[in-house]
Design a protein around this motif. Structure first.
Motif, mmCIF file in Angstrom:
data_model
loop_
_atom_site.group_PDB
_atom_site.id
_atom_site.type_symbol
_atom_site.label_atom_id
_atom_site.label_comp_id
_atom_site.label_asym_id
_atom_site.label_seq_id
_atom_site.Cartn_x
_atom_site.Cartn_y
_atom_site.Cartn_z
ATOM 1 N N UNK A 206 5.545 -0.771 -7.915
ATOM 2 C CA UNK A 206 5.478 -2.184 -7.529
ATOM 3 C C UNK A 206 5.398 -2.279 -6.009
ATOM 4 N N UNK A 207 4.441 -3.063 -5.542
ATOM 5 C CA UNK A 207 4.351 -3.364 -4.128
ATOM 6 C C UNK A 207 5.438 -4.386 -3.832
ATOM 7 N N UNK A 208 6.199 -4.157 -2.755
ATOM 8 C CA UNK A 208 7.316 -5.050 -2.451
ATOM 9 C C UNK A 208 6.859 -6.496 -2.336
ATOM 10 N N UNK A 209 5.823 -6.740 -1.577
ATOM 11 C CA UNK A 209 5.128 -8.023 -1.547
ATOM 12 C C UNK A 209 3.768 -7.775 -0.932
ATOM 13 N N UNK A 210 2.898 -8.738 -1.000
ATOM 14 C CA UNK A 210 1.510 -8.519 -0.621
ATOM 15 C C UNK A 210 1.308 -8.245 0.873
ATOM 16 N N UNK A 211 2.299 -8.569 1.691
ATOM 17 C CA UNK A 211 2.134 -8.292 3.113
ATOM 18 C C UNK A 211 2.935 -7.076 3.545
ATOM 19 N N UNK A 212 3.663 -6.481 2.630
ATOM 20 C CA UNK A 212 4.496 -5.311 2.946
ATOM 21 C C UNK A 212 4.203 -4.230 1.928
ATOM 22 N N UNK A 213 2.977 -3.674 1.971
ATOM 23 C CA UNK A 213 2.633 -2.656 1.004
ATOM 24 C C UNK A 213 3.521 -1.448 1.234
ATOM 25 N N UNK B 181 -0.492 4.086 2.754
ATOM 26 C CA UNK B 181 -0.291 2.829 2.050
ATOM 27 C C UNK B 181 -0.568 3.015 0.562
ATOM 28 N N UNK B 182 0.319 2.501 -0.274
ATOM 29 C CA UNK B 182 0.184 2.577 -1.732
ATOM 30 C C UNK B 182 0.063 1.166 -2.292
ATOM 31 N N UNK B 183 -0.877 0.982 -3.214
ATOM 32 C CA UNK B 183 -1.053 -0.335 -3.821
ATOM 33 C C UNK B 183 -1.815 -0.181 -5.127
#
Length: 103
Positions: free
Chosen positions: A95-102, A53-55
């Motif tokens: 950029x994280x695609x969205x906060x629930x789809x890292x 996971x990348x964030x």
């Protein structure tokens, strides 16, 4: 910057993640980008068959546990911040695609 070994949850996330690396450069949309952190699910850890996971720091909602940090870790954090400033025109933060789809 949080040290490796820290355990966090992300905005709109429920899975605890343990930070494995800081400042990973990967390909996203055919471009090199960096993320502040890469992590594995806690308490299971890294499964080579699963995705890492990348964030970024702004995706962190809660610090559940802060990992060990000494003077070397603090110095690395300073160097990382300096690297971000020096390379901001050459490499962008991922950029994280969205906060629930890292990533």
């Amino acid at each position: 910057m949080l040290p490796i070994g820290s355990v966090v949850t992300l905005v709109n996330g429920s899975q605890k993640l343990m930070i494995l690396n800081i400042g990973q450069i990967i390909k996203q949309n055919e471009k090199d980008v960096y993320f502040d952190y890469s992590a594995a699910p806690y308490p299971v850890g890294l499964d080579t068959q699963e995705q890492v996971y990348y964030f970024n720091r702004d995706n962190v909602s809660e610090v559940v546990f802060q990992g060990f940090q000494d003077e070397d870790g603090k110095h690395f954090g300073d160097l990382y911040e300096q690297w971000i400033e020096e390379t901001k025109d050459e490499i962008q933060r991922g950029k994280v695609k969205n906060d629930t789809d890292i990533f």
